[in-house]
Design a protein around this motif. Structure first.
Motif, PDB file in Angstrom:
ATOM      1  N   GLY A  94      13.204   3.857  -9.458  1.00 12.29           N
ATOM      2  CA  GLY A  94      12.512   3.069 -10.464  1.00 12.29           C
ATOM      3  C   GLY A  94      11.198   2.468  -9.986  1.00 12.29           C
ATOM      4  N   ILE A  95      10.704   2.933  -8.833  1.00  9.00           N
ATOM      5  CA  ILE A  95       9.439   2.413  -8.304  1.00  9.00           C
ATOM      6  C   ILE A  95       8.262   3.027  -9.054  1.00  9.00           C
ATOM      7  CG2 ILE A  95       7.999   2.289  -6.223  1.00  9.00           C
ATOM      8  CD1 ILE A  95      10.674   2.306  -4.629  1.00  9.00           C
ATOM      9  N   ALA A  96       8.455   4.248  -9.541  1.00 10.76           N
ATOM     10  CA  ALA A  96       7.450   4.932 -10.366  1.00 10.76           C
ATOM     11  C   ALA A  96       8.161   5.506 -11.585  1.00 10.76           C
ATOM     12  CB  ALA A  96       6.766   6.037  -9.579  1.00 10.76           C
ATOM     13  N   ALA A  97       7.454   5.593 -12.666  1.00 16.59           N
ATOM     14  CA  ALA A  97       8.030   6.162 -13.895  1.00 16.59           C
ATOM     15  C   ALA A  97       7.992   7.678 -13.821  1.00 16.59           C
ATOM     16  CB  ALA A  97       7.238   5.687 -15.114  1.00 16.59           C
ATOM     17  N   ALA A  98       8.976   8.307 -14.422  1.00 18.33           N
ATOM     18  CA  ALA A  98       8.988   9.766 -14.507  1.00 18.33           C
ATOM     19  C   ALA A  98       7.876  10.196 -15.441  1.00 18.33           C
ATOM     20  CB  ALA A  98      10.332  10.259 -15.015  1.00 18.33           C
ATOM     21  N   THR A  99       7.191  11.273 -15.064  1.00 20.56           N
ATOM     22  CA  THR A  99       6.078  11.734 -15.916  1.00 20.56           C
ATOM     23  C   THR A  99       6.499  12.918 -16.752  1.00 20.56           C
ATOM     24  OG1 THR A  99       5.289  13.122 -14.108  1.00 20.56           O
ATOM     25  CG2 THR A  99       4.306  10.942 -14.347  1.00 20.56           C
ATOM     26  N   ARG A 129       0.825  -1.210   0.000  1.00 18.86           N
ATOM     27  CA  ARG A 129       0.000   0.000   0.000  1.00 18.86           C
ATOM     28  C   ARG A 129       0.858   1.259   0.000  1.00 18.86           C
ATOM     29  NH1 ARG A 129      -5.024   0.116  -2.033  1.00 18.86           N
ATOM     30  NH2 ARG A 129      -6.547  -0.762  -0.634  1.00 18.86           N
ATOM     31  N   GLU A 130       1.989   1.231   0.713  1.00 12.58           N
ATOM     32  CA  GLU A 130       2.886   2.383   0.721  1.00 12.58           C
ATOM     33  C   GLU A 130       3.477   2.614  -0.667  1.00 12.58           C
ATOM     34  OE1 GLU A 130       4.259   2.043   5.408  1.00 12.58           O
ATOM     35  OE2 GLU A 130       5.468   1.108   3.834  1.00 12.58           O
ATOM     36  N   VAL A 131       3.782   1.525  -1.382  1.00 17.70           N
ATOM     37  CA  VAL A 131       4.281   1.652  -2.753  1.00 17.70           C
ATOM     38  C   VAL A 131       3.203   2.266  -3.640  1.00 17.70           C
ATOM     39  CG1 VAL A 131       5.001   0.364  -4.821  1.00 17.70           C
ATOM     40  CG2 VAL A 131       5.980  -0.206  -2.601  1.00 17.70           C
ATOM     41  N   GLU A 132       1.964   1.762  -3.522  1.00 18.79           N
ATOM     42  CA  GLU A 132       0.867   2.300  -4.330  1.00 18.79           C
ATOM     43  C   GLU A 132       0.665   3.792  -4.043  1.00 18.79           C
ATOM     44  OE1 GLU A 132      -1.823  -1.797  -4.562  1.00 18.79           O
ATOM     45  OE2 GLU A 132      -2.255  -0.305  -3.023  1.00 18.79           O
ATOM     46  N   ALA A 133       0.664   4.154  -2.756  1.00 17.08           N
ATOM     47  CA  ALA A 133       0.478   5.565  -2.383  1.00 17.08           C
ATOM     48  C   ALA A 133       1.654   6.406  -2.874  1.00 17.08           C
ATOM     49  CB  ALA A 133       0.313   5.690  -0.868  1.00 17.08           C
ATOM     50  N   ALA A 134       2.867   5.897  -2.733  1.00 15.88           N
ATOM     51  CA  ALA A 134       4.057   6.639  -3.167  1.00 15.88           C
ATOM     52  C   ALA A 134       4.038   6.881  -4.671  1.00 15.88           C
ATOM     53  CB  ALA A 134       5.315   5.884  -2.763  1.00 15.88           C
ATOM     54  N   ARG A 135       3.599   5.892  -5.432  1.00 15.64           N
ATOM     55  CA  ARG A 135       3.507   6.065  -6.890  1.00 15.64           C
ATOM     56  C   ARG A 135       2.528   7.182  -7.235  1.00 15.64           C
ATOM     57  NH1 ARG A 135       3.518  -0.335  -8.546  1.00 15.64           N
ATOM     58  NH2 ARG A 135       5.768  -0.497  -8.781  1.00 15.64           N
ATOM     59  N   LEU A 136       1.438   7.257  -6.479  1.00 11.68           N
ATOM     60  CA  LEU A 136       0.455   8.315  -6.724  1.00 11.68           C
ATOM     61  C   LEU A 136       0.989   9.679  -6.277  1.00 11.68           C
ATOM     62  CD1 LEU A 136      -2.758   6.301  -5.781  1.00 11.68           C
ATOM     63  CD2 LEU A 136      -2.020   7.011  -8.070  1.00 11.68           C
ATOM     64  N   VAL A 137       1.783   9.710  -5.215  1.00 17.39           N
ATOM     65  CA  VAL A 137       2.439  10.953  -4.802  1.00 17.39           C
ATOM     66  C   VAL A 137       3.349  11.434  -5.929  1.00 17.39           C
ATOM     67  CG1 VAL A 137       4.179  11.929  -3.239  1.00 17.39           C
ATOM     68  CG2 VAL A 137       2.291  10.592  -2.309  1.00 17.39           C
ATOM     69  N   ALA A 138       4.071  10.502  -6.552  1.00 18.05           N
ATOM     70  CA  ALA A 138       4.971  10.851  -7.659  1.00 18.05           C
ATOM     71  C   ALA A 138       4.205  11.427  -8.849  1.00 18.05           C
ATOM     72  CB  ALA A 138       5.780   9.631  -8.093  1.00 18.05           C
ATOM     73  N   LEU A 139       2.928  11.100  -8.945  1.00 18.20           N
ATOM     74  CA  LEU A 139       2.082  11.661 -10.002  1.00 18.20           C
ATOM     75  C   LEU A 139       1.463  12.996  -9.595  1.00 18.20           C
ATOM     76  CD1 LEU A 139       0.236   8.419 -11.194  1.00 18.20           C
ATOM     77  CD2 LEU A 139       2.070   9.664 -12.376  1.00 18.20           C
ATOM     78  N   GLY A 140       1.770  13.439  -8.355  1.00 23.83           N
ATOM     79  CA  GLY A 140       1.277  14.736  -7.893  1.00 23.83           C
ATOM     80  C   GLY A 140      -0.093  14.695  -7.254  1.00 23.83           C
ATOM     81  N   ARG A 141      -0.550  13.524  -6.868  1.00 25.63           N
ATOM     82  CA  ARG A 141      -1.887  13.389  -6.291  1.00 25.63           C
ATOM     83  C   ARG A 141      -1.920  13.804  -4.826  1.00 25.63           C
ATOM     84  NH1 ARG A 141      -3.496   9.082  -9.772  1.00 25.63           N
ATOM     85  NH2 ARG A 141      -3.828  10.097 -11.774  1.00 25.63           N
ATOM     86  N   SER A 142      -3.044  14.365  -4.413  1.00 25.30           N
ATOM     87  CA  SER A 142      -3.259  14.741  -3.009  1.00 25.30           C
ATOM     88  C   SER A 142      -3.715  13.512  -2.227  1.00 25.30           C
ATOM     89  CB  SER A 142      -4.346  15.817  -2.918  1.00 25.30           C
ATOM     90  OG  SER A 142      -5.600  15.254  -3.289  1.00 25.30           O
ATOM     91  N   ASP A 143      -3.772  13.633  -0.903  1.00 29.79           N
ATOM     92  CA  ASP A 143      -4.258  12.519  -0.080  1.00 29.79           C
ATOM     93  C   ASP A 143      -5.683  12.135  -0.456  1.00 29.79           C
ATOM     94  OD1 ASP A 143      -1.849  12.345   1.281  1.00 29.79           O
ATOM     95  OD2 ASP A 143      -2.558  13.391   3.077  1.00 29.79           O
ATOM     96  N   ALA A 195       7.634  16.097  -2.148  1.00 26.98           N
ATOM     97  CA  ALA A 195       8.402  16.294  -3.377  1.00 26.98           C
ATOM     98  C   ALA A 195       9.675  15.448  -3.350  1.00 26.98           C
ATOM     99  CB  ALA A 195       8.739  17.768  -3.564  1.00 26.98           C
ATOM    100  N   HIS A 196      10.337  15.427  -2.210  1.00 19.87           N
ATOM    101  CA  HIS A 196      11.540  14.609  -2.052  1.00 19.87           C
ATOM    102  C   HIS A 196      11.176  13.128  -2.191  1.00 19.87           C
ATOM    103  CE1 HIS A 196      15.151  13.363   0.666  1.00 19.87           C
ATOM    104  NE2 HIS A 196      15.488  13.334  -0.608  1.00 19.87           N
ATOM    105  N   MET A 197      10.043  12.737  -1.615  1.00 19.65           N
ATOM    106  CA  MET A 197       9.569  11.357  -1.728  1.00 19.65           C
ATOM    107  C   MET A 197       9.342  10.995  -3.193  1.00 19.65           C
ATOM    108  SD  MET A 197       6.096   9.805  -0.102  1.00 19.65           S
ATOM    109  CE  MET A 197       5.749   8.074  -0.065  1.00 19.65           C
ATOM    110  N   ALA A 198       8.692  11.877  -3.919  1.00 20.96           N
ATOM    111  CA  ALA A 198       8.419  11.623  -5.335  1.00 20.96           C
ATOM    112  C   ALA A 198       9.715  11.455  -6.121  1.00 20.96           C
ATOM    113  CB  ALA A 198       7.580  12.761  -5.922  1.00 20.96           C
ATOM    114  N   ALA A 199      10.695  12.307  -5.827  1.00 23.42           N
ATOM    115  CA  ALA A 199      11.992  12.216  -6.517  1.00 23.42           C
ATOM    116  C   ALA A 199      12.676  10.886  -6.212  1.00 23.42           C
ATOM    117  CB  ALA A 199      12.882  13.383  -6.112  1.00 23.42           C
TER     118      ALA A 199
END
Length: 185
Positions: A180-185, A125-139, A170-174
């Motif tokens: 490589g857990i999330a793709a760069a957008t 779940r933390e991976v799923e949430a982190a990937r969405l953070v990397a996409l700029g999503r709010s809670d 932002a640091h988390m997303a970077a």
């Protein structure tokens, strides 16, 4: 192990003493050769072996103890003679060490992960949430995407952020993208 360091440590009879192996069982946090040299819990032979290495310029080694299932492992990074370890890189070496161990263990079990480098102790779940953070999503948006409450989404994001030792979202997303857990957008 680097050729020069390997021969030097053999000369100082490191084969009969194992300061890095001993240190992995004693330290819970990452440590350097210097930490062992100054720690009186280690034998004189252990400390002398690393002092001899330091005299030859091998002063920059970082070991990251990793506890898994009642066992302790250590991933050791050695820098070439005279090179310096940038303090800002130490944190990332620790994180990458955790990722590398997780990756090797999943490959040894014959499993592939769905990311280039596995997360350092992150839950699914933390991976799923982190990937969405990397996409700029709010809670709130993460909660809607994962069909969970806003407070639970926030809990997963914050728990993942802390495990990654990220200063903010932002640091988390970077970090998520760079590992490589999330793709760069």
């Amino acid at each position: 192990m680097a050729e020069g360091l390997d021969s030097l440590l053999c000369e100082v009879r490191l084969g009969q003493t194992r300061p890095l192996v001993n240190a992995v069982t004693m330290y819970r946090k990452p440590f350097t050769f210097g930490d062992i040299i100054h720690d009186r819990r280690f034998s004189t032979l252990d400390r002398d072996a690393l002092r001899a290495a330091a005299e030859q310029g091998w002063t920059q080694g970082l070991a990251v103890p990793v506890a898994r299932g009642g066992s302790r492992f250590g991933l050791v990074t050695l820098l070439g003679r005279g090179e310096q370890l940038d303090p800002s890189l130490r944190l990332y070496l620790c994180l990458i060490s955790e990722c590398l161990l997780t990756r090797v263990r999943s490959l040894a079990r014959g499993r592939e992960a769905d990311y280039a480098m596995p997360p350092a102790g992150l839950s699914k779940r933390e991976v799923e949430a982190a990937r969405l953070v990397a996409l700029g999503r709010s809670d709130a948006e993460i909660a809607a995407d994962l069909a969970i409450s806003g407070s639970t989404a926030h809990k997963h994001v914050e728990s993942g952020r802390k495990r990654l030792k990220a200063k903010n979202r932002a640091h988390m997303a970077a970090l998520i993208v760079s590992l490589g857990i999330a793709a760069a957008t």
